[in-house]
Design a protein around this motif. Sequence first.
Motif, PDB file in Angstrom:
ATOM      1  N   SER A  34       0.904  -1.153   0.074  1.00 11.31           N
ATOM      2  CA  SER A  34       0.043   0.150   0.124  1.00 11.31           C
ATOM      3  C   SER A  34       0.953   1.292   0.094  1.00 11.31           C
ATOM      4  N   GLY A  35       0.606   2.193  -0.691  1.00 11.71           N
ATOM      5  CA  GLY A  35       1.311   3.377  -0.795  1.00 11.71           C
ATOM      6  C   GLY A  35       1.591   4.293   0.343  1.00 11.71           C
ATOM      7  N   LYS A  36       0.575   4.030   1.199  1.00 14.40           N
ATOM      8  CA  LYS A  36       0.654   4.779   2.390  1.00 14.40           C
ATOM      9  C   LYS A  36       2.031   4.364   3.353  1.00 14.40           C
ATOM     10  N   ILE A  37       2.549   3.324   3.250  1.00 16.02           N
ATOM     11  CA  ILE A  37       3.715   2.990   4.020  1.00 16.02           C
ATOM     12  C   ILE A  37       5.061   3.494   3.264  1.00 16.02           C
ATOM     13  N   PHE A  38       4.693   4.262   2.057  1.00 13.45           N
ATOM     14  CA  PHE A  38       5.983   5.009   1.607  1.00 13.45           C
ATOM     15  C   PHE A  38       6.209   6.534   2.058  1.00 13.45           C
ATOM     16  N   GLY A  39       4.956   6.897   3.091  1.00 14.87           N
ATOM     17  CA  GLY A  39       4.942   8.225   3.561  1.00 14.87           C
ATOM     18  C   GLY A  39       3.396   8.602   3.053  1.00 14.87           C
ATOM     19  N   LYS A  40       3.127   9.880   3.612  1.00 16.12           N
ATOM     20  CA  LYS A  40       1.877  10.541   3.248  1.00 16.12           C
ATOM     21  C   LYS A  40       1.636  10.908   1.770  1.00 16.12           C
ATOM     22  N   THR A  41       2.771  11.210   0.991  1.00 16.55           N
ATOM     23  CA  THR A  41       2.590  11.338  -0.280  1.00 16.55           C
ATOM     24  C   THR A  41       2.154  10.258  -1.123  1.00 16.55           C
ATOM     25  N   GLY A  42       2.321   8.920  -0.678  1.00 15.35           N
ATOM     26  CA  GLY A  42       1.918   7.780  -1.068  1.00 15.35           C
ATOM     27  C   GLY A  42       0.497   7.312  -1.071  1.00 15.35           C
ATOM     28  N   ARG A  43      -0.041   8.074  -0.525  1.00 13.49           N
ATOM     29  CA  ARG A  43      -1.714   7.617  -0.197  1.00 13.49           C
ATOM     30  C   ARG A  43      -2.448   7.808  -1.535  1.00 13.49           C
ATOM     31  N   GLY A  44      -3.123   6.629  -1.412  1.00  7.46           N
ATOM     32  CA  GLY A  44      -3.759   6.387  -2.839  1.00  7.46           C
ATOM     33  C   GLY A  44      -3.256   5.760  -4.097  1.00  7.46           C
ATOM     34  N   PHE A  45      -2.089   5.106  -3.709  1.00  8.66           N
ATOM     35  CA  PHE A  45      -1.127   4.375  -4.714  1.00  8.66           C
ATOM     36  C   PHE A  45      -0.987   3.063  -4.223  1.00  8.66           C
ATOM     37  N   GLU A  46      -0.564   2.246  -5.339  1.00  3.50           N
ATOM     38  CA  GLU A  46      -0.047   0.916  -4.567  1.00  3.50           C
ATOM     39  C   GLU A  46       0.953   0.510  -5.606  1.00  3.50           C
ATOM     40  N   ARG A  47       1.866  -0.337  -4.668  1.00  2.00           N
ATOM     41  CA  ARG A  47       3.319  -0.783  -5.753  1.00  2.00           C
ATOM     42  C   ARG A  47       2.938  -2.424  -5.940  1.00  2.00           C
ATOM     43  N   PHE A  48       3.253  -2.692  -7.280  1.00  2.00           N
ATOM     44  CA  PHE A  48       3.297  -3.834  -7.729  1.00  2.00           C
ATOM     45  C   PHE A  48       4.735  -4.277  -7.973  1.00  2.00           C
ATOM     46  N   ASN A  49       4.832  -5.784  -7.626  1.00  2.00           N
ATOM     47  CA  ASN A  49       6.166  -6.229  -8.198  1.00  2.00           C
ATOM     48  C   ASN A  49       5.813  -7.189  -9.304  1.00  2.00           C
ATOM     49  N   VAL A  50       6.373  -6.863 -10.631  1.00  2.00           N
ATOM     50  CA  VAL A  50       5.819  -7.519 -11.873  1.00  2.00           C
ATOM     51  C   VAL A  50       6.995  -8.625 -12.102  1.00  2.00           C
ATOM     52  N   ALA A  51       8.059  -8.974 -11.203  1.00  2.00           N
ATOM     53  CA  ALA A  51       9.025  -9.924 -11.673  1.00  2.00           C
ATOM     54  C   ALA A  51       8.369 -11.354 -11.280  1.00  2.00           C
ATOM     55  N   CYS A  52       7.335 -11.725 -12.030  1.00  2.00           N
ATOM     56  CA  CYS A  52       6.651 -13.045 -11.830  1.00  2.00           C
ATOM     57  C   CYS A  52       6.316 -13.583 -13.333  1.00  2.00           C
ATOM     58  N   PRO A  53       5.865 -14.593 -13.571  1.00  2.00           N
ATOM     59  CA  PRO A  53       5.528 -15.239 -14.603  1.00  2.00           C
ATOM     60  C   PRO A  53       4.387 -14.721 -15.100  1.00  2.00           C
ATOM     61  N   ARG A  54       4.125 -14.602 -16.500  1.00  2.00           N
ATOM     62  CA  ARG A  54       3.255 -13.739 -17.140  1.00  2.00           C
ATOM     63  C   ARG A  54       1.472 -14.114 -16.578  1.00  2.00           C
ATOM     64  N   ALA A  55       1.450 -15.512 -16.512  1.00  2.00           N
ATOM     65  CA  ALA A  55       0.377 -16.022 -15.915  1.00  2.00           C
ATOM     66  C   ALA A  55      -0.126 -15.544 -14.489  1.00  2.00           C
ATOM     67  N   THR A  56       1.055 -15.327 -13.550  1.00  2.00           N
ATOM     68  CA  THR A  56       0.543 -14.972 -12.369  1.00  2.00           C
ATOM     69  C   THR A  56       0.181 -13.360 -12.155  1.00  2.00           C
ATOM     70  N   LEU A  57       0.919 -12.470 -13.269  1.00  2.00           N
ATOM     71  CA  LEU A  57       0.680 -11.175 -13.407  1.00  2.00           C
ATOM     72  C   LEU A  57      -0.792 -10.911 -14.116  1.00  2.00           C
ATOM     73  N   THR A  58      -1.218 -11.755 -15.118  1.00  2.00           N
ATOM     74  CA  THR A  58      -2.457 -11.939 -15.583  1.00  2.00           C
ATOM     75  C   THR A  58      -3.603 -12.101 -14.777  1.00  2.00           C
ATOM     76  N   GLU A  59      -3.332 -12.945 -13.643  1.00  2.00           N
ATOM     77  CA  GLU A  59      -4.496 -13.401 -12.718  1.00  2.00           C
ATOM     78  C   GLU A  59      -4.400 -12.294 -11.735  1.00  2.00           C
ATOM     79  N   ALA A  60      -3.513 -11.809 -11.327  1.00  2.00           N
ATOM     80  CA  ALA A  60      -3.621 -10.455 -10.564  1.00  2.00           C
ATOM     81  C   ALA A  60      -4.277  -9.419 -11.218  1.00  2.00           C
TER      82      ALA A  60
END
Length: 395
Positions: A358-384
């Motif tokens: 969740s963006g809020k853990i990166f500081g108040k300016t991160g609220r309303g954002f989300e961080r995704f890690n895309v270093a995964c198989p395409r099938a995993t990313l597609t499911e997400a």
Amino acid sequence: MAERNLKFDEVIDRRGTDCLKYDFAVRRGYPADVLPLWVADMDFRISSYIQDALGRQLEHGIYGYTDTLEDYAQALDGWTRKHYGYGVKEKEIIKTPGVVPAIGLAIQAFTRPGDAVLIQQPVYYPFSSVVRDSGRKIVSSDLVYDRKAGSYHVDFEDFEKKIEETQVKLFLLCNPHNPVGKAWSKEDLAKMGEICRKHGVLVFSDEIHADFVWKGRHQAFFTAVPGAEDFCVTATSPCKTFNISGLQISNIIIKNVELRARFQKALDAIGYSQVGAPGIAACKAAYRDGEEWYEAVRTYIQGNLDFMEDYLRENIPQLKMIRPEATYLVWVDCNGLGFTNQELDERIIQKAKLWLDSGKIFGKTGRGFERFNVACPRATLTEALQRLQRAFILS
């Protein structure tokens, strides 16, 4: 011997391996069936050269104290010269179990309790926690978000003002920047460096994501500012690049003799000396023989970035993906949905069944954002992404 582990589409079950990413959802307060795209490791099998190096060590059967010889420094020097444009001497390297511990050591070595340490939020959350837990004062010169352009930049006037007003002693630079994916230009680094030089601020440059700059080559801080070697500590590691974070090996490059001695003293003060044998073996194998795997994983992750960008544009246009200039971490602006942070977390965790940062853990300016890690198989990313779509669009 050829590289064998290039099947990045293979979905490998990591559950039941004490894996932080997959096995600790319930302990962290998440549903057991969440799909995790949070912590920054990869769901890919490591280079076969690293795997073989670890295998040889396993077969040897003795795991006593180890240290590094000239071949270790030569492997690191070869990598930095080829990929970053600078060389490293053996005496300039101090090995630590990670970059975050090195941040803590730098705080102990170069500041005193109560001193101000500068960061640039939204930024990797241990920057804040380590400063706070060390009894220092957190000062943030927040990055400026241009939503229309989908990018961030430094407010240099505010940057210098914060340094002057709070008498900052140490600046923690995230280069490239996590989570916003900024690959700092030579010009940006030079401006920040000149301000720090002017005010006597030491720079700790976290360059752990240097190998995932998507256009051009990574710009090291100390090579962008003439004389910066005398006020800069550079943190590097093969861990993010080669998916070996669990082996806990980082190389802290300090070219100035006095700074290196102060950092080493802080390391000595906690009683730490030799890094683990597996980390040494993995680092040497990665930097000497990992080029084919590295180039292949870069190509695959770039494909994932393209796929995610297209998917969000076509299916969830309310979400604005900040296309990263660097890293395999994607910063997504979710403010277009009109949810509160609590509502956003509820949708993502309970409806989409996704475990993101969740963006809020990166500081108040991160609220309303989300961080995704895309270093995964395409099938995993597609499911997400399909889960995300169902949670936000079809419910």
